[in-house]
Write a protein that holds these residues in place. Structure first.
Motif, PDB file in Angstrom:
ATOM      1  N   SER A 127       1.770   5.373  42.812  1.00  0.00           N
ATOM      2  CA  SER A 127       2.951   6.035  43.082  1.00  0.00           C
ATOM      3  C   SER A 127       3.717   5.977  41.648  1.00  0.00           C
ATOM      4  O   SER A 127       4.679   5.076  41.539  1.00  0.00           O
ATOM      5  CB  SER A 127       3.949   5.220  44.409  1.00  0.00           C
TER       6      SER A 127
ATOM      7  N   SER B  60       8.065   5.881  40.594  1.00  0.00           N
ATOM      8  CA  SER B  60       8.838   5.171  41.512  1.00  0.00           C
ATOM      9  C   SER B  60      10.402   4.587  40.823  1.00  0.00           C
ATOM     10  O   SER B  60      10.917   4.296  41.637  1.00  0.00           O
ATOM     11  CB  SER B  60       7.826   3.873  41.909  1.00  0.00           C
TER      12      SER B  60
ATOM     13  N   GLN C  32      15.666  -3.589  47.916  1.00  0.00           N
ATOM     14  CA  GLN C  32      15.334  -2.551  47.297  1.00  0.00           C
ATOM     15  C   GLN C  32      16.561  -1.862  46.209  1.00  0.00           C
ATOM     16  O   GLN C  32      16.391  -1.984  45.112  1.00  0.00           O
ATOM     17  CB  GLN C  32      14.874  -1.359  47.926  1.00  0.00           C
TER      18      GLN C  32
ATOM     19  N   ARG D 224      15.146   0.226  37.686  1.00  0.00           N
ATOM     20  CA  ARG D 224      14.592  -0.993  38.284  1.00  0.00           C
ATOM     21  C   ARG D 224      14.864  -2.130  37.381  1.00  0.00           C
ATOM     22  O   ARG D 224      14.376  -2.239  36.240  1.00  0.00           O
ATOM     23  CB  ARG D 224      13.420  -1.004  38.669  1.00  0.00           C
TER      24      ARG D 224
ATOM     25  N   LYS E 209       9.166  -2.550  33.287  1.00  0.00           N
ATOM     26  CA  LYS E 209       7.894  -2.866  34.171  1.00  0.00           C
ATOM     27  C   LYS E 209       7.054  -3.840  33.409  1.00  0.00           C
ATOM     28  O   LYS E 209       5.936  -4.433  34.047  1.00  0.00           O
ATOM     29  CB  LYS E 209       7.195  -1.524  34.394  1.00  0.00           C
TER      30      LYS E 209
ATOM     31  N   THR F  26       5.244  -6.787  35.214  1.00  0.00           N
ATOM     32  CA  THR F  26       3.884  -6.547  35.975  1.00  0.00           C
ATOM     33  C   THR F  26       2.735  -5.736  35.114  1.00  0.00           C
ATOM     34  O   THR F  26       1.665  -5.810  35.389  1.00  0.00           O
ATOM     35  CB  THR F  26       3.996  -5.722  37.155  1.00  0.00           C
TER      36      THR F  26
ATOM     37  N   ARG G 197     -10.731  -6.664  44.640  1.00  0.00           N
ATOM     38  CA  ARG G 197      -9.507  -5.686  44.514  1.00  0.00           C
ATOM     39  C   ARG G 197      -8.377  -6.449  43.910  1.00  0.00           C
ATOM     40  O   ARG G 197      -7.810  -5.825  43.029  1.00  0.00           O
ATOM     41  CB  ARG G 197      -9.059  -5.137  45.856  1.00  0.00           C
TER      42      ARG G 197
ATOM     43  N   LYS H  89      -7.195  -5.376  40.174  1.00  0.00           N
ATOM     44  CA  LYS H  89      -5.714  -5.195  40.043  1.00  0.00           C
ATOM     45  C   LYS H  89      -5.230  -5.897  38.634  1.00  0.00           C
ATOM     46  O   LYS H  89      -4.157  -5.332  37.812  1.00  0.00           O
ATOM     47  CB  LYS H  89      -4.773  -5.347  41.271  1.00  0.00           C
TER      48      LYS H  89
ATOM     49  N   GLU I 129       3.714  -8.930  43.189  1.00  0.00           N
ATOM     50  CA  GLU I 129       4.289  -8.423  41.992  1.00  0.00           C
ATOM     51  C   GLU I 129       3.368  -7.130  41.406  1.00  0.00           C
ATOM     52  O   GLU I 129       3.799  -6.386  40.694  1.00  0.00           O
ATOM     53  CB  GLU I 129       4.230  -9.642  40.953  1.00  0.00           C
ATOM     54  N   MET I 130       2.334  -7.280  42.013  1.00  0.00           N
ATOM     55  CA  MET I 130       1.320  -6.134  41.423  1.00  0.00           C
ATOM     56  C   MET I 130       1.687  -4.769  42.216  1.00  0.00           C
ATOM     57  O   MET I 130       1.180  -3.711  41.926  1.00  0.00           O
ATOM     58  CB  MET I 130      -0.095  -6.337  41.781  1.00  0.00           C
ATOM     59  N   ASP I 131       2.575  -4.776  43.093  1.00  0.00           N
ATOM     60  CA  ASP I 131       3.180  -3.519  43.943  1.00  0.00           C
ATOM     61  C   ASP I 131       3.691  -2.730  43.136  1.00  0.00           C
ATOM     62  O   ASP I 131       4.586  -3.068  42.275  1.00  0.00           O
ATOM     63  CB  ASP I 131       3.883  -3.952  45.169  1.00  0.00           C
ATOM     64  N   ASP I 132       3.574  -1.392  42.906  1.00  0.00           N
ATOM     65  CA  ASP I 132       4.109  -0.504  42.128  1.00  0.00           C
ATOM     66  C   ASP I 132       5.365  -0.165  42.673  1.00  0.00           C
ATOM     67  O   ASP I 132       6.571  -0.023  41.916  1.00  0.00           O
ATOM     68  CB  ASP I 132       3.345   0.734  41.840  1.00  0.00           C
ATOM     69  N   ASP I 133       5.466  -0.048  44.032  1.00  0.00           N
ATOM     70  CA  ASP I 133       6.745   0.179  44.582  1.00  0.00           C
ATOM     71  C   ASP I 133       6.975  -0.596  45.791  1.00  0.00           C
ATOM     72  O   ASP I 133       6.197  -0.941  46.757  1.00  0.00           O
ATOM     73  CB  ASP I 133       6.529   1.691  45.380  1.00  0.00           C
ATOM     74  N   GLU I 134       8.089  -1.286  45.844  1.00  0.00           N
ATOM     75  CA  GLU I 134       8.425  -2.504  46.820  1.00  0.00           C
ATOM     76  C   GLU I 134       8.822  -1.819  47.760  1.00  0.00           C
ATOM     77  O   GLU I 134       9.117  -2.584  48.812  1.00  0.00           O
ATOM     78  CB  GLU I 134       9.427  -3.411  46.160  1.00  0.00           C
TER      79      GLU I 134
ATOM     80  N   GLU J 110       2.307  -0.528  48.627  1.00  0.00           N
ATOM     81  CA  GLU J 110       1.021  -0.064  49.131  1.00  0.00           C
ATOM     82  C   GLU J 110      -0.178  -0.853  48.712  1.00  0.00           C
ATOM     83  O   GLU J 110      -0.995  -1.219  49.562  1.00  0.00           O
ATOM     84  CB  GLU J 110       0.845   1.452  48.249  1.00  0.00           C
ATOM     85  N   PHE J 111      -0.106  -1.295  47.576  1.00  0.00           N
ATOM     86  CA  PHE J 111      -1.108  -2.124  47.292  1.00  0.00           C
ATOM     87  C   PHE J 111      -1.361  -3.560  47.915  1.00  0.00           C
ATOM     88  O   PHE J 111      -2.400  -3.648  48.489  1.00  0.00           O
ATOM     89  CB  PHE J 111      -1.184  -2.654  45.499  1.00  0.00           C
TER      90      PHE J 111
END
Lengths: 625, 147
Positions: free
Chosen positions: A19, A22, A80, A126, A362, A365, A388, A392, B28-33, B37-38
């Motif tokens: 995504s 974002s 969010q 963000r 960003k 992360t 996985r 990641k 924290e590794m989620d691209d979109d909170e 998705e991850f």
């Protein structure tokens, strides 16, 4: 036009993830939602266009959220918003006491989020995720000064915690290295034994020949041989060998072996020395980095567990933690950490959202360790969850990842010629376990292989090393632990050590980067290593550490129990390279020889060796609980 | 008079069955909170894994197959530990040990197979309950109200 540009930029910046764009997607969706007049009963722009109001929470959650945000969770929506630095508008006005939009209304605003000003949406970005923090309750009545103090303490405490964690991981690694070195030393001893046997055999044969020759002896030889035979009792007999017609092959053999062995010793010596350097450098990490934004942040290590280090590094003695262990927050107890009743200083204090470079957003992360090229990593793991997550994490460290389901697949991949910079290998896997796989790979390849396992008893670990593994990453691994491992084994792929200076913007991240970032500074601190050397022998220094054994917050700390004893031994080799000469090596060998040859390569007895290696009463640190 | 209320917008309290630090490093590794998705796919992948493993455990129990039980325990231990699902991990570790005729702490015992099997059978019940608890918490977290 500007809008389009910014979309492109977002896409470029979002980089990698599925995504991608974002960063302002959410804000644009939000704006679009507010443009729909049919929602005005439920959600609309505020009266002055500088904010927006959710009038009917329930209808909003059930009917509008799913249409625009693919979920129906109001809390998540608020979270969010928060991420993008929207603030809830609170009406503290004593007279009216409630919002002009009704008591159930939620009003949010962001300085750049205005009706009829789409362009300024680009300025909404963000926020960097806040450092981990437990849920808190804010008592607004507490005077701000007190809050500041508490916040400062909290920052200090969290820094300490992070440092301690890092330190544990380091110790863990050192433990592994030492085990490896010990194995090398054992091999040397075995070689030595062989050499001695060879020499003895040869001497015996020379002796036998001498006797025979002296009986048969030709007229030429007689005089010399007779002279020699009188010297027979003396091992200086080797002098004779050039006189023999036959080459003294056993002797040559022996001296060759001897030569190889001494080379080994030198190699090990360097490793150990390097390790002690690393150790010293890391020791200083327990001093939090000076932090310009928080001039008052106490740099200290006052809690019981860090006292040991504080003593080791005399310079810290002067620094006093403002709150004692009894009424403060002890970073060693997870109950404390998870229940800290105060919030971290809010993000705004640390990084102004608009001043910070967009690229920094960003960052926490997407750590870029500054590789010259993306390291090729082979991840061998049968469990898809671990695989996985591991992938990641590696991906977030800018590594190129290949994975294998089990040892067999890994061996096949490497045998087929795939080149990697590092292999991360689970141990227990179907078809072919990690140790066997490593053993096979070692027949033809020397890529560093790291064992990833929860079996980290000292005998397990020594087995891993015996079969050619280079290091151990205890499971469950943490992101930081993984990064440390990469930085340790892939140092040759890094550009400039301080390449990640910008990272220091985030307090959490700067600690993560500690070992790389501060090494330069630390090397210039001359007092460091001498103080370490002078103190290490006293067992008393370490008694302060034992509480950590009692309540380890993380499983991966366990291997320390054997680590501490060994940790100290390299210090023996600490003195500068120049002293690497004979006397020291002699001493080295003498110590080893005391161990006795039957202990070698005999796992169950290995423990006994550790006992000898740390004669200072470290042994009470057996397995925790 | 606008004031920030966001200082405490941390993640929900997962209770003691989930280690927050471990789990959050995955979040924290989620691209979109928004859609997460991850982490969501990891967690749901784990659900499938756990369901399948429990089924295998049940049948291994029927077959009195201690070594299979031990390796199933080990298997689920790894993924649950990586997600920070402390309780599930602990129970799995017990199953792993019992299956090797060891006690809770991994020390060898002289228990006979029947004893080991009954210990495992009890622990499997516990781990299923632990699992259901985290499944509920996690599903709620991901806004999955179905079921």
């Amino acid at each position: 036009m500007r809008f389009d540009d910014s979309m492109d930029r977002d896409q470029a910046m979002g980089g990698g993830g599925s995504s991608a764009n974002s960063s302002s997607d959410f804000v644009r969706k939000l704006y679009k939602m507010l443009e729909d007049p049919s929602y005005s009963q439920v959600v609309r722009w505020g009266d002055d266009g500088g904010s927006f109001v959710v009038l009917e929470n329930e209808r909003f959650t059930k009917s509008i959220l799913p249409k625009h945000f693919k979920h129906s969770n109001f809390a998540s929506f608020v979270r969010q918003l928060n991420k993008y630095d929207f603030h809830k508008v609170r009406h503290n006005n004593e007279e009216t006491g409630h919002s002009p939009y009704g008591s159930g209304a939620w009003e949010f605003k962001h300085p750049e989020f205005k009706a009829n000003n789409k362009d300024s949406l680009d300025n909404i970005r963000r926020k960097a995720p806040a450092p981990r923090k437990p849920p808190q309750v804010v008592d607004e009545a507490v005077p701000t000064q007190q809050m500041d103090l508490v916040n400062t303490q909290l920052v200090a405490t969290q820094q300490q915690l992070q440092q301690l964690q890092q330190r544990y991981e380091e110790l863990n690694i050192h433990n592994s290295i030492l085990t490896q070195e010990l194995i090398g030393v054992q091999k040397t001893v075995v070689n030595h034994e062989h050499v001695m046997q060879n020499v003895m055999n040869y001497l015996h044969s020379v002796d036998a020949r001498q006797r025979r020759d002296s009986k048969i002896g030709g007229p030429f030889a007689n005089a010399e041989e007779n002279a020699a035979s009188s010297a027979n009792a003396d091992p200086a007999q080797q002098q004779m060998s050039p006189l023999e017609d036959e080459p003294a092959s056993p002797l040559q053999n022996a001296s060759k072996l001897l030569h190889e062995m001494s080379a080994d010793v030198q190699l090990n010596y360097k490793n150990l020395e390097h390790m002690s350097e690393v150790h010293n450098r890391n020791g200083t990490i327990s001093t939090p980095p000076p932090d310009g934004r928080h001039p008052r942040a106490p740099t200290s290590a006052g809690s019981s567990s860090s006292m040991g280090y504080a003593k080791l590094h005399g310079e810290q003695d002067a620094v006093v933690y403002p709150v004692g262990q009894t009424n403060g927050i002890d970073p060693m107890y997870s109950e404390h950490i998870h229940n800290i009743p105060y919030p971290m200083p809010s993000k705004e204090e640390i990084v102004d959202p608009r001043v910070a470079a967009p690229a920094g957003r960003k960052k926490s992360t997407q750590v870029d360790p500054g590789w010259v090229r993306a390291p090729q990593i082979l991840l061998v793991e049968d469990d898809q969850t671990c695989r996985r997550i591991g992938s990641k994490f590696l991906y977030s460290f800018r590594c190129a990842i290949d994975s294998a389901f089990d040892g067999l697949e890994a061996v096949n991949k490497m045998n087929a010629g795939s080149k990697y910079d590092l292999v991360l290998m689970d141990i227990i896997m179907p078809n072919l376990d990690g140790v066997s796989a490593c053993h096979l790979i070692r027949q033809f390849d020397h890529t560093p292989i790291i064992a990833m396992t929860s079996n980290i008893r000292s005998d397990d670990i020594s087995m891993y090393f015996q079969h050619g593994m280079n290091d151990v990453l205890p499971k469950p691994f943490t992101r930081d632990g993984l990064l440390n491992m990469l930085e340790k084994h892939l140092g040759h792929l890094k550009q400039i050590p301080d390449g990640m200076e910008p990272m220091a913007q985030h307090p959490g991240a700067s600690i993560t980067q500690g070992s790389g970032g501060h090494s330069l500074k630390d090397e210039s601190s001359p007092t460091q290593s001498p103080s370490t050397i002078s103190n290490w022998q006293s067992p008393g220094q370490f008694s302060g550490i034992s509480p950590t054994q009692a309540a380890p917050p993380h499983q991966y700390m366990h291997p320390m129990h054997s680590g501490f004893g060994q940790e100290q031994s390299p210090v023996q080799y600490q003195p500068p390279h120049t002293e690497m000469g004979a006397p020291r090596q002699m001493q080295h060998r003498r110590q080893i020889s005391e161990i006795g040859s039957d202990d070698i390569s005999n796992d169950p007895k290995r423990q006994r060796m550790y006992d000898q290696a740390n004669p200072m009463g470290m042994q009470p640190m057996t397995r925790p609980r | 008079m606008a004031e920030s209320e966001n200082g405490s917008m941390a993640l929900p309290d997962f209770g003691d069955s989930i280690d927050a630090l471990t789990f959050e490093q995955i979040l924290e590794m989620d691209d979109d909170e928004e859609d997460r998705e991850f982490s969501k796919s990891i967690v749901y992948g784990f659900f499938e894994q756990a369901d399948a493993t429990f089924k295998k455990m049940d049948s291994a129990l029927k077959d009195n197959d201690l070594s299979a039980l031990s390796s199933l325990g080990h298997f689920l231990k790894g993924s649950s530990a990586t997600l920070g699902l402390t309780k599930v991990k602990d129970s799995c570790e017990k199953i792993q040990h019992y299956g090797q005729r060891k006690d809770v702490n991994g020390n060898p015992t002289h228990d006979n197979d029947a004893r080991c099997l009954s210990l495992i059978s009890d622990t499997v019940k516990v781990v299923k309950a632990d699992y259901e608890e985290v499944e509920r918490v996690l599903k709620r977290f991901y806004g999955d109200t179905g079921k």
